[in-house]
Design a protein around this motif. Structure first.
Motif, PDB file in Angstrom:
ATOM      1  N   ARG A 169       0.736  -1.215   0.145  1.00  0.00           N
ATOM      2  CA  ARG A 169      -0.058   0.136  -0.033  1.00  0.00           C
ATOM      3  C   ARG A 169       0.749   1.267  -0.146  1.00  0.00           C
ATOM      4  NH1 ARG A 169      -3.000  -2.900   3.741  1.00  0.00           N
ATOM      5  NH2 ARG A 169      -2.009  -1.561   5.653  1.00  0.00           N
ATOM      6  N   SER A 170       1.957   1.260   0.874  1.00  0.00           N
ATOM      7  CA  SER A 170       2.758   2.535   1.114  1.00  0.00           C
ATOM      8  C   SER A 170       3.427   2.621  -0.613  1.00  0.00           C
ATOM      9  CB  SER A 170       3.865   2.190   1.908  1.00  0.00           C
ATOM     10  OG  SER A 170       3.414   1.952   3.271  1.00  0.00           O
ATOM     11  N   LEU A 171       3.807   1.550  -1.198  1.00  0.00           N
ATOM     12  CA  LEU A 171       4.511   1.792  -2.656  1.00  0.00           C
ATOM     13  C   LEU A 171       3.396   2.286  -3.594  1.00  0.00           C
ATOM     14  CD1 LEU A 171       6.880  -1.246  -2.611  1.00  0.00           C
ATOM     15  CD2 LEU A 171       7.654   1.041  -2.379  1.00  0.00           C
ATOM     16  N   SER A 172       2.272   1.644  -3.310  1.00  0.00           N
ATOM     17  CA  SER A 172       1.268   2.393  -4.235  1.00  0.00           C
ATOM     18  C   SER A 172       0.959   3.854  -4.221  1.00  0.00           C
ATOM     19  CB  SER A 172      -0.001   1.552  -4.169  1.00  0.00           C
ATOM     20  OG  SER A 172       0.035   0.414  -4.460  1.00  0.00           O
ATOM     21  N   GLU A 173       1.227   4.167  -2.744  1.00  0.00           N
ATOM     22  CA  GLU A 173       0.792   5.555  -2.500  1.00  0.00           C
ATOM     23  C   GLU A 173       1.907   6.557  -2.840  1.00  0.00           C
ATOM     24  OE1 GLU A 173       0.354   5.673   1.627  1.00  0.00           O
ATOM     25  OE2 GLU A 173      -1.803   4.784   1.501  1.00  0.00           O
ATOM     26  N   LEU A 174       3.108   6.100  -2.745  1.00  0.00           N
ATOM     27  CA  LEU A 174       4.341   6.862  -3.463  1.00  0.00           C
ATOM     28  C   LEU A 174       4.250   7.035  -4.954  1.00  0.00           C
ATOM     29  CD1 LEU A 174       7.184   5.253  -1.242  1.00  0.00           C
ATOM     30  CD2 LEU A 174       6.337   7.519  -1.332  1.00  0.00           C
ATOM     31  N   ILE A 187      11.385   4.918  -7.408  1.00  0.00           N
ATOM     32  CA  ILE A 187      10.175   4.379  -6.946  1.00  0.00           C
ATOM     33  C   ILE A 187       9.811   3.062  -7.524  1.00  0.00           C
ATOM     34  CG2 ILE A 187       7.675   4.805  -6.374  1.00  0.00           C
ATOM     35  CD1 ILE A 187       8.718   7.519  -5.704  1.00  0.00           C
ATOM     36  N   LYS A 188       9.791   3.173  -8.978  1.00  0.00           N
ATOM     37  CA  LYS A 188       9.173   2.150  -9.793  1.00  0.00           C
ATOM     38  C   LYS A 188      10.265   0.791  -9.580  1.00  0.00           C
ATOM     39  CE  LYS A 188       8.227   0.960 -14.619  1.00  0.00           C
ATOM     40  NZ  LYS A 188       8.313   1.357 -15.996  1.00  0.00           N
ATOM     41  N   ALA A 189      11.455   0.981  -9.502  1.00  0.00           N
ATOM     42  CA  ALA A 189      12.474  -0.068  -9.272  1.00  0.00           C
ATOM     43  C   ALA A 189      12.079  -0.683  -7.682  1.00  0.00           C
ATOM     44  CB  ALA A 189      13.845   0.554  -9.145  1.00  0.00           C
ATOM     45  N   VAL A 190      11.973   0.084  -6.888  1.00  0.00           N
ATOM     46  CA  VAL A 190      11.371  -0.334  -5.581  1.00  0.00           C
ATOM     47  C   VAL A 190      10.191  -1.137  -5.415  1.00  0.00           C
ATOM     48  CG1 VAL A 190      11.124   0.209  -2.923  1.00  0.00           C
ATOM     49  CG2 VAL A 190      12.801   1.577  -4.048  1.00  0.00           C
ATOM     50  N   ASN A 191       9.257  -0.404  -6.444  1.00  0.00           N
ATOM     51  CA  ASN A 191       7.852  -1.246  -6.390  1.00  0.00           C
ATOM     52  C   ASN A 191       8.474  -2.646  -7.165  1.00  0.00           C
ATOM     53  OD1 ASN A 191       5.177  -1.773  -6.304  1.00  0.00           O
ATOM     54  ND2 ASN A 191       4.728  -0.442  -8.053  1.00  0.00           N
ATOM     55  N   GLU A 192       9.128  -2.858  -7.914  1.00  0.00           N
ATOM     56  CA  GLU A 192       9.352  -4.206  -8.593  1.00  0.00           C
ATOM     57  C   GLU A 192       9.904  -5.195  -7.711  1.00  0.00           C
ATOM     58  OE1 GLU A 192      11.718  -3.232 -12.230  1.00  0.00           O
ATOM     59  OE2 GLU A 192      10.067  -2.601 -13.180  1.00  0.00           O
ATOM     60  N   ARG A 193      10.697  -4.628  -6.916  1.00  0.00           N
ATOM     61  CA  ARG A 193      11.387  -5.405  -5.883  1.00  0.00           C
ATOM     62  C   ARG A 193      10.369  -5.654  -4.735  1.00  0.00           C
ATOM     63  NH1 ARG A 193      17.166  -2.258  -4.872  1.00  0.00           N
ATOM     64  NH2 ARG A 193      18.106  -2.699  -6.950  1.00  0.00           N
ATOM     65  N   ALA A 194       9.509  -4.983  -4.391  1.00  0.00           N
ATOM     66  CA  ALA A 194       8.541  -5.149  -3.385  1.00  0.00           C
ATOM     67  C   ALA A 194       7.625  -6.078  -3.916  1.00  0.00           C
ATOM     68  CB  ALA A 194       7.670  -3.943  -3.118  1.00  0.00           C
ATOM     69  N   THR A 195       7.363  -6.150  -5.486  1.00  0.00           N
ATOM     70  CA  THR A 195       6.424  -7.183  -5.993  1.00  0.00           C
ATOM     71  C   THR A 195       7.052  -8.719  -5.810  1.00  0.00           C
ATOM     72  OG1 THR A 195       5.474  -5.585  -7.232  1.00  0.00           O
ATOM     73  CG2 THR A 195       5.271  -7.969  -7.925  1.00  0.00           C
ATOM     74  N   LEU A 196       8.388  -8.618  -6.249  1.00  0.00           N
ATOM     75  CA  LEU A 196       8.932  -9.775  -6.094  1.00  0.00           C
ATOM     76  C   LEU A 196       9.073 -10.497  -4.427  1.00  0.00           C
ATOM     77  CD1 LEU A 196      12.179  -9.166  -8.222  1.00  0.00           C
ATOM     78  CD2 LEU A 196      10.250 -10.497  -8.707  1.00  0.00           C
ATOM     79  N   PHE A 197       9.079  -9.431  -3.571  1.00  0.00           N
ATOM     80  CA  PHE A 197       9.063  -9.683  -2.156  1.00  0.00           C
ATOM     81  C   PHE A 197       7.763 -10.470  -2.009  1.00  0.00           C
ATOM     82  CE2 PHE A 197       7.986  -8.463   2.227  1.00  0.00           C
ATOM     83  CZ  PHE A 197       8.632  -9.566   2.765  1.00  0.00           C
ATOM     84  N   ARG A 198       6.717  -9.575  -2.396  1.00  0.00           N
ATOM     85  CA  ARG A 198       5.300 -10.043  -1.941  1.00  0.00           C
ATOM     86  C   ARG A 198       5.018 -11.454  -2.711  1.00  0.00           C
ATOM     87  NH1 ARG A 198       0.763  -7.116  -5.336  1.00  0.00           N
ATOM     88  NH2 ARG A 198       1.633  -8.649  -6.744  1.00  0.00           N
ATOM     89  N   ILE A 199       5.584 -11.765  -3.863  1.00  0.00           N
ATOM     90  CA  ILE A 199       5.244 -13.188  -4.343  1.00  0.00           C
ATOM     91  C   ILE A 199       6.128 -14.167  -3.633  1.00  0.00           C
ATOM     92  CG2 ILE A 199       5.932 -14.755  -6.264  1.00  0.00           C
ATOM     93  CD1 ILE A 199       5.754 -12.009  -8.183  1.00  0.00           C
TER      94      ILE A 199
END
Length: 822
Positions: A169-174, A187-199
């Motif tokens: 949620r925090s990354l989506s807000e950013l 921010i886009k790179a962090v979001n991609e890494r967060a997606t990998l972390f979520r998976i």
């Protein structure tokens, strides 16, 4: 083996080799005492051994199956295999020793594989039930720890899911904020890494959820299995306790019943049903069939009114019996008397549920003897030699029975002091057997605290000294010129030590560490003996005897005993040494296994079985003695002992025969020849012998011996107090002395005190040994007072031998070296 079995052969031709997944073949399986061994088709597959009457039955009917993962595999002789699992036992026989070995190899490999498979399965619940409260507590603690870890894992699972969602949620807000182009790319790179972390987190969460479900399922299964095992054990304890109580009730009822008359006719007609016998010479018994918790038995009755079956007990303890409504001749067992169970092995077979197992007919003797006389030659089997006698029973030790090669010229009158001929009668104490024995299964008997109710008022050291009751045999052997003749007397002496055990089923006191026992018969019989307990765990006793009549005997005996539920096996370990001073002949032998039957239910009886090999280490002459175990189908006399004395070239010179509870005889071989083949195709040797000579005859028991623990005349004197004996002598044991006086309650209290005192001393020694180890010092440990460990030059074995000094200390009354153990 039955006639049908003799004409068939077990075959595994064309089947996979042992170790493969499937192994098939013919074996002979014991069914019952009427049919004997029957040919059956056995299939070994996936850790299960199944059998069928024919190969065709494999498609539709299985007669029985044993799971090898929990089975015990044993071999009785060259061709027999015994499989036991729970209450089921299969007695199998192969056609040859090679065939037997193939099956044993296949069974052992299949058992090992089945055990591995059982342990690899996730739902394995085959661990043994904890045998003590500490084991139960350990399992409960483990289960609690696992439950706690599962709770922690569940909490971590929830936290990861919660934090992962918050991060997303925090990354989506950013991403929705207006930031420079460079910041947007980061921010886009962090979001991609967060997606990998979520998976990855979702994958771990799913795995944790699956693990939690699986762990909870198996945890419940383990708890159910543990609860089931506890309930099973509780029911088993209640059942066996009920058995013991019913047995005690039946035994008391039998004692209170009318006594058996001594002049009952051999076979008497049973009275008509409902009639009353008018003959005082008959004993009427009612047959009580076998039921749950109760063995079949015969109960004395005064009339036949309520009896469906009536038994008339014949003369001479019932060598055969006649059953009303169909006469059936049976043999009486050698050990138990009326009112006890027949010694036998039971088999729980799917095929024969109502049959009982008896030992199969033992093999015939491997040789035949022919007694040579002046006019005729009379053939006699070795098994019948014990019935012949070279002299009257009362004069077996007279010169008439001594071989001409023995110089018996030193006969003189012996000085004998008056010794006691009786002890206080054994009191009749009741005992809850199961409450004591239920925790003894599988444990070493010497480590189990037992009340004196199971004991006799003698120490194990005194019981060991009883081997000298027939020391006259060694006196005669010392006067023999021929070493082969001497070997005959040594063999008779080795057998005579078991004659006192036929009725002695009670347990002697375990000696305390450092306890001694002396038997000084120097003035009366020319010998004196000393025993000392040299080790406590394992229990070991050293014994030394010195005789002025030309011989010395020494031994170190360790008793290994196991309680198996139905019977108690006693295995003496250690060698017995006997040396004659004039000739230097040094004889060495070991004791056989003693088995006490009917431990839980039935009257106790004892049997001796095994082989004794006596070796003269100077001349290399040998004697082989065989103690035949009891067999229901054997035509030989019970407790039979046979043997052969051979020279250095294994040439037989004497045939020995007799029974270990009565007498032994020797017959000199004058000629031997190869005879005709026997029923099994083996060619037997025919020995032509002289008339057998009586070597040894058992002394009769004292009057009223059954009330005095069945002690012999020597045993009655062993605990008699004497002056100037050592302070560690067994005769000074307070618990043993109180028991002999009939004060058993006080004896039990004193016994517990002595055992606790011994444990305290052992704990102190262990603490000293640990301190010495930490400080780097050497700790010698306990050393016996009168014996030292040395290597025997003849056998190369290390054992405790007499170091000297005891009799000198007794003469000076200097007992400063003795520990305070009482």
């Amino acid at each position: 083996m039955s006639d049908q079995g003799k004409g068939s052969a077990s075959s595994t031709a064309g089947v996979p080799a042992p170790g493969s997944d499937t192994y098939k073949g013919w074996l002979f399986k014991w069914t019952n005492y009427l049919k004997g061994y029957q040919r059956r088709w056995f299939v070994l597959s996936n850790g299960l051994l199944s059998y069928y009457r024919t190969q065709a039955e494999m498609a539709h009917t299985c007669r029985g199956t044993i799971n090898l993962a929990t089975a015990h595999i044993d071999t009785e002789d060259a061709c027999n295999i015994v499989l036991s699992s729970g209450g089921r036992t299969y007695h199998l026989k192969a056609s040859s020793e090679v065939e037997r070995q193939r099956w044993v190899t296949a069974l052992e490999l299949a058992k090992a594989k089945a055990i591995r498979m059982m342990h690899d399965q996730s739902d394995d619940s085959g661990d043994e039930e904890p045998a003590s409260q500490s084991d139960r507590s350990e399992i409960q603690g483990t289960l609690k720890t696992l439950a706690s870890k599962l709770d922690d894992l569940s909490t971590c699972n929830d936290l990861i899911a919660k934090h992962g969602a918050a991060l997303q949620r925090s990354l989506s807000e950013l991403e929705g904020l207006r930031v420079p182009v460079e910041g947007g790319e980061k921010i886009k790179a962090v979001n991609e890494r967060a997606t990998l972390f979520r998976i990855t987190s979702n994958a771990m969460i799913n795995a944790c959820r699956d693990f939690l479900d699986l762990a909870e399922t198996h945890s419940r299964r383990w708890q159910r299995a543990l609860q089931h095992e506890r309930e099973q054990r509780s029911r088993l304890e209640e059942t066996i306790e009920q058995l013991a109580k019913q047995h005690n009730t039946l035994e008391r009822a039998w004692r209170e019943g009318p006594p058996l008359t001594a002049n009952t006719p051999a076979i008497a007609p049973a009275p008509a049903k409902g009639g009353v016998t008018d003959s005082s010479n008959c004993q009427i018994l009612r047959y009580v069939p076998r039921a749950l918790g109760r063995a079949a038995s015969w109960v004395p009755v005064s009339t036949a009114a309520a009896a469906d079956a009536v038994l008339v007990l014949p003369e001479r303890s019932g060598r055969c019996i006649a059953r009303y409504q169909g006469c059936i001749d049976q043999k009486s067992p050698p050990g138990p008397t009326f009112g006890s169970e027949r010694p036998q092995k039971g088999e729980a077979s799917d095929e024969d549920e109502d049959t009982e197992y008896f030992d199969a007919m033992e093999d015939a003797p491997a040789f035949i003897t022919v007694t040579a006389t002046d006019h005729t030659q009379h053939k006699r089997s070795v098994s019948n030699l014990s019935g012949a006698s070279g002299g009257h029973p009362s004069d077996w030790n007279h010169d008439d029975n001594v071989s001409p090669t023995c110089n018996d010229s030193s006969a003189g009158k012996e000085l004998r002091r008056s010794r006691r001929s009786r002890i206080p009668d054994k009191p009749n104490y009741s005992l809850n057997l199961w409450s004591i024995m239920k925790n003894c299964i599988g444990k070493e008997l010497s480590k189990i605290p037992m009340p004196v109710n199971f004991n006799e008022p003698l120490s194990m050291l005194q019981r060991l000294t009883e081997d000298l009751e027939y020391h006259e045999l060694l006196d005669k052997a010392a006067r023999c010129d021929s070493s082969l003749e001497q070997m005959c007397y040594v063999a008779a002496f080795s057998v005579s030590s078991y004659s006192t055990t036929v009725h002695r089923t009670a347990k002697p006191f375990n000696p305390l560490l450092g306890e001694t026992y002396e038997l000084d018969r120097l003035e009366e019989y020319g010998y004196r003996s000393l025993c000392e307990q040299v080790s406590h765990h394992p229990p070991a006793a050293a014994h030394h005897v010195q005789s002025l009549r030309g011989w010395s005997l020494w031994q170190e005996i360790t008793i290994s005993s196991k309680f198996r539920g139905k019977y108690l096996s006693i295995m003496p370990l250690g060698a017995i040494h006997l040396q004659f001073h004039a000739s230097g002949n040094h004889y060495v032998w070991h004791k056989v296994t003693s088995t006490v039957h009917n431990i839980i239910v039935g009257k106790l009886w004892i049997d001796q079985s095994g082989d004794i090999d006596i070796v003269n280490h100077k001349t290399k002459e040998t004697c082989q003695l065989k103690f035949s175990p009891y067999s229901y189908f054997s035509r030989d006399v019970p407790r039979k002992v046979t043997g052969m004395v051979m020279d250095t070239d294994s040439q037989a010179h004497y045939i020995l025969s007799g029974t270990w509870d009565d007498k032994m005889e020797s017959a000199k071989i004058v000629q031997s020849s190869r005879g005709n083949s026997g029923s099994e195709g083996k060619q037997k040797t025919v020995y032509q012998t002289l008339t057998p000579k009586l070597l040894w005859k058992k002394y009769p028991l004292p009057e009223n011996a059954e009330q005095m623990y069945y002690f012999s005349s020597l045993a009655l004197t062993l605990n008699e107090p004497e002056e100037s004996m050592g302070p560690t002598d067994s005769r000074l044991r307070p618990d043993q002395r109180l028991m002999e006086a009939g004060r058993w309650d006080e004896a039990n209290v004193e016994k517990q005190r002595l055992e606790e005192k011994q444990r305290a001393v052992r704990r102190r020694r262990e603490a000293e040994a640990n301190s010495a180890l930490e400080e780097g010092r050497e700790y010698e440990g306990y050393e016996p007072v009168w014996f030292k460990k040395r290597t025997d030059p003849a056998t190369g074995e290390a054992s405790f031998v007499y170091a000297g000094g005891y009799w000198e200390a007794k003469e000076k009354q200097d007992w400063s070296r003795c520990p305070q153990i009482f």
